[in-house]
Design a protein around this motif. Sequence first.
Motif, PDB file in Angstrom:
ATOM      1  N   PHE A  60      41.807  -9.310   5.608  1.00  0.00           N
ATOM      2  CA  PHE A  60      40.495  -9.016   6.394  1.00  0.00           C
ATOM      3  C   PHE A  60      40.331  -7.717   6.867  1.00  0.00           C
ATOM      4  O   PHE A  60      41.125  -7.659   7.831  1.00  0.00           O
ATOM      5  N   LEU A  61      39.540  -6.741   6.425  1.00  0.00           N
ATOM      6  CA  LEU A  61      39.775  -5.451   6.889  1.00  0.00           C
ATOM      7  C   LEU A  61      38.179  -5.022   7.599  1.00  0.00           C
ATOM      8  O   LEU A  61      37.143  -5.012   6.723  1.00  0.00           O
ATOM      9  N   GLU A  62      38.298  -4.883   8.724  1.00  0.00           N
ATOM     10  CA  GLU A  62      36.984  -4.577   9.448  1.00  0.00           C
ATOM     11  C   GLU A  62      36.985  -3.155  10.111  1.00  0.00           C
ATOM     12  O   GLU A  62      37.805  -2.879  10.566  1.00  0.00           O
ATOM     13  N   GLU A  63      36.018  -2.313   9.447  1.00  0.00           N
ATOM     14  CA  GLU A  63      35.740  -1.116  10.070  1.00  0.00           C
ATOM     15  C   GLU A  63      37.350  -0.183   9.848  1.00  0.00           C
ATOM     16  O   GLU A  63      37.619   0.399  10.907  1.00  0.00           O
ATOM     17  N   THR A  64      37.650  -0.365   8.829  1.00  0.00           N
ATOM     18  CA  THR A  64      38.936   0.414   8.162  1.00  0.00           C
ATOM     19  C   THR A  64      38.787   1.370   7.280  1.00  0.00           C
ATOM     20  O   THR A  64      38.025   1.370   6.238  1.00  0.00           O
ATOM     21  N   ILE A 108      43.061 -20.268  -0.956  1.00  0.00           N
ATOM     22  CA  ILE A 108      42.587 -19.768   0.441  1.00  0.00           C
ATOM     23  C   ILE A 108      40.975 -19.646   0.041  1.00  0.00           C
ATOM     24  O   ILE A 108      40.499 -20.191  -0.972  1.00  0.00           O
ATOM     25  N   ASN A 109      40.227 -19.776   1.532  1.00  0.00           N
ATOM     26  CA  ASN A 109      38.749 -19.940   1.106  1.00  0.00           C
ATOM     27  C   ASN A 109      38.089 -18.450   0.477  1.00  0.00           C
ATOM     28  O   ASN A 109      37.510 -18.606  -0.577  1.00  0.00           O
ATOM     29  N   ASP A 110      38.754 -17.293   0.980  1.00  0.00           N
ATOM     30  CA  ASP A 110      38.388 -16.256   0.486  1.00  0.00           C
ATOM     31  C   ASP A 110      39.479 -15.200   0.346  1.00  0.00           C
ATOM     32  O   ASP A 110      40.340 -15.275   1.435  1.00  0.00           O
ATOM     33  N   GLY A 111      39.601 -14.470  -0.733  1.00  0.00           N
ATOM     34  CA  GLY A 111      40.922 -13.524  -0.838  1.00  0.00           C
ATOM     35  C   GLY A 111      40.880 -12.502   0.022  1.00  0.00           C
ATOM     36  O   GLY A 111      41.738 -12.390   1.106  1.00  0.00           O
ATOM     37  N   MET A 112      40.109 -11.615  -0.080  1.00  0.00           N
ATOM     38  CA  MET A 112      39.978 -10.335   0.521  1.00  0.00           C
ATOM     39  C   MET A 112      38.714 -10.117   0.771  1.00  0.00           C
ATOM     40  O   MET A 112      37.701 -10.358   0.366  1.00  0.00           O
ATOM     41  N   ALA A 113      38.469  -9.379   2.145  1.00  0.00           N
ATOM     42  CA  ALA A 113      37.237  -8.760   2.568  1.00  0.00           C
ATOM     43  C   ALA A 113      37.314  -7.781   3.183  1.00  0.00           C
ATOM     44  O   ALA A 113      38.220  -7.213   3.791  1.00  0.00           O
ATOM     45  N   LEU A 114      36.355  -6.602   3.011  1.00  0.00           N
ATOM     46  CA  LEU A 114      36.225  -5.311   3.580  1.00  0.00           C
ATOM     47  C   LEU A 114      34.844  -5.179   4.439  1.00  0.00           C
ATOM     48  O   LEU A 114      33.787  -5.283   3.523  1.00  0.00           O
ATOM     49  N   VAL A 115      34.758  -5.191   5.509  1.00  0.00           N
ATOM     50  CA  VAL A 115      33.527  -5.532   6.141  1.00  0.00           C
ATOM     51  C   VAL A 115      33.178  -4.267   7.285  1.00  0.00           C
ATOM     52  O   VAL A 115      34.329  -3.705   7.724  1.00  0.00           O
ATOM     53  N   GLY A 116      31.947  -3.950   7.848  1.00  0.00           N
ATOM     54  CA  GLY A 116      31.594  -3.373   8.840  1.00  0.00           C
ATOM     55  C   GLY A 116      31.704  -3.928   9.998  1.00  0.00           C
ATOM     56  O   GLY A 116      32.299  -5.022  10.168  1.00  0.00           O
ATOM     57  N   GLY A 138      36.565 -14.143  -4.300  1.00  0.00           N
ATOM     58  CA  GLY A 138      37.715 -13.393  -4.526  1.00  0.00           C
ATOM     59  C   GLY A 138      37.913 -12.298  -3.732  1.00  0.00           C
ATOM     60  O   GLY A 138      38.956 -12.101  -2.808  1.00  0.00           O
ATOM     61  N   ILE A 139      36.996 -11.170  -3.600  1.00  0.00           N
ATOM     62  CA  ILE A 139      36.751 -10.173  -2.886  1.00  0.00           C
ATOM     63  C   ILE A 139      35.550 -10.010  -2.431  1.00  0.00           C
ATOM     64  O   ILE A 139      34.619  -9.833  -2.965  1.00  0.00           O
ATOM     65  N   ARG A 140      35.352  -9.715  -1.115  1.00  0.00           N
ATOM     66  CA  ARG A 140      33.825  -9.775  -0.424  1.00  0.00           C
ATOM     67  C   ARG A 140      33.606  -8.267  -0.035  1.00  0.00           C
ATOM     68  O   ARG A 140      34.714  -7.845   0.954  1.00  0.00           O
ATOM     69  N   ILE A 141      32.729  -7.537  -0.017  1.00  0.00           N
ATOM     70  CA  ILE A 141      32.354  -6.390   0.697  1.00  0.00           C
ATOM     71  C   ILE A 141      30.953  -6.616   1.231  1.00  0.00           C
ATOM     72  O   ILE A 141      30.148  -7.019   0.639  1.00  0.00           O
ATOM     73  N   ASP A 142      30.993  -5.879   2.726  1.00  0.00           N
ATOM     74  CA  ASP A 142      29.802  -6.271   3.420  1.00  0.00           C
ATOM     75  C   ASP A 142      29.939  -5.327   4.660  1.00  0.00           C
ATOM     76  O   ASP A 142      30.561  -5.406   5.578  1.00  0.00           O
ATOM     77  N   SER A 143      28.588  -4.352   4.350  1.00  0.00           N
ATOM     78  CA  SER A 143      28.583  -3.381   5.513  1.00  0.00           C
ATOM     79  C   SER A 143      28.369  -4.035   6.908  1.00  0.00           C
ATOM     80  O   SER A 143      28.351  -3.373   7.864  1.00  0.00           O
ATOM     81  N   ARG A 144      27.379  -5.093   6.738  1.00  0.00           N
ATOM     82  CA  ARG A 144      27.271  -5.969   8.359  1.00  0.00           C
ATOM     83  C   ARG A 144      26.396  -5.071   8.903  1.00  0.00           C
ATOM     84  O   ARG A 144      26.520  -4.990   9.973  1.00  0.00           O
ATOM     85  N   ASP A 185      24.841   4.297  10.752  1.00  0.00           N
ATOM     86  CA  ASP A 185      26.140   4.177  11.360  1.00  0.00           C
ATOM     87  C   ASP A 185      27.253   4.255  10.712  1.00  0.00           C
ATOM     88  O   ASP A 185      27.432   3.430   9.874  1.00  0.00           O
ATOM     89  N   ALA A 186      28.328   5.221  11.007  1.00  0.00           N
ATOM     90  CA  ALA A 186      29.354   5.158  10.223  1.00  0.00           C
ATOM     91  C   ALA A 186      30.219   4.076  10.145  1.00  0.00           C
ATOM     92  O   ALA A 186      30.758   3.504   9.122  1.00  0.00           O
ATOM     93  N   PHE A 187      29.928   3.166  11.194  1.00  0.00           N
ATOM     94  CA  PHE A 187      30.922   1.919  11.076  1.00  0.00           C
ATOM     95  C   PHE A 187      30.318   0.759  10.851  1.00  0.00           C
ATOM     96  O   PHE A 187      30.555  -0.572  10.825  1.00  0.00           O
ATOM     97  N   HIS A 188      29.129   0.990   9.979  1.00  0.00           N
ATOM     98  CA  HIS A 188      28.322  -0.078   9.318  1.00  0.00           C
ATOM     99  C   HIS A 188      27.963   0.182   8.111  1.00  0.00           C
ATOM    100  O   HIS A 188      27.230  -0.576   7.309  1.00  0.00           O
ATOM    101  N   ILE A 189      28.600   1.365   7.496  1.00  0.00           N
ATOM    102  CA  ILE A 189      28.248   1.655   6.015  1.00  0.00           C
ATOM    103  C   ILE A 189      29.557   1.642   5.547  1.00  0.00           C
ATOM    104  O   ILE A 189      30.452   2.732   5.534  1.00  0.00           O
ATOM    105  N   ILE A 190      30.072   1.195   4.338  1.00  0.00           N
ATOM    106  CA  ILE A 190      31.109   1.287   3.776  1.00  0.00           C
ATOM    107  C   ILE A 190      31.113   2.244   2.680  1.00  0.00           C
ATOM    108  O   ILE A 190      29.902   2.109   1.746  1.00  0.00           O
ATOM    109  N   LYS A 191      31.813   2.988   2.454  1.00  0.00           N
ATOM    110  CA  LYS A 191      31.865   4.210   1.458  1.00  0.00           C
ATOM    111  C   LYS A 191      33.000   4.353   0.686  1.00  0.00           C
ATOM    112  O   LYS A 191      34.145   4.409   0.948  1.00  0.00           O
TER     113      LYS A 191
END
Length: 236
Positions: free
Chosen positions: A56-60, A73-81, A113-119, A134-140
Amino acid sequence: SVTGSEFYDFHHNTFEAWRTDSLRLLRNYIKSRGTADLPPPAWQSEAPNTGDYGIFLEETSHSVVANNVIEGINDGMALVGRYYLAMVAPGVSGQIDDNLLLGNVVYQPLTIGIRIDSRCFESDGTTPQIPCTDAFHIIKGTTLSNDVIVGGDAGISSAGAMNTTIDEISVINAANGLSLHREPQNAGFASSSTTTNSLVANFEAVAFDSVSESMYSFDHCAASGGYNPNMEDYVP
């Protein structure tokens, strides 16, 4: 950096990173083994009957997550805001740029499996920021390549991100393959993605799906449908 390690019997997240740069997670094995939360009044996680996320990677930014195996597992990986309730010192801002998810295997997730969400929420956690700048809310600039997801509700689910590159992904025996849906929380910016050379096999609903993406493409992709839970074997 965490390399070549094994992790078992966890009920929340194995790896969780906030406002991190240049993280390396390589060749790790992760399996919850159905470990449940302690009963109330103990805190209840998102999936109280098993592990929530393997990674689980937040703001990374600038992370390399490669050749990991995540199972059961419930969810494999996540990249989020940034989480709307995150306690952050004034002026501290983490970007979410140029992360690489390469050659990972997620086997039989319960959900995604893999979740991406800028939140891209306002501080109330329910109202979308419009516009969202906001840079911390947009995954690029996220790159997913040579990842494999077997089972689950969706192989890859993107709720909104910019310039996502998906290449040589295989999703097998999942209800949906790639679901690129800009969800309401991310309505305040233009999301975009390119998908190439990918395979979705034995799916139940939709193999490749894009909703409300500002720009997207599916090129040289293949779908082989007809999932039957009584016939688990698939030979490409």
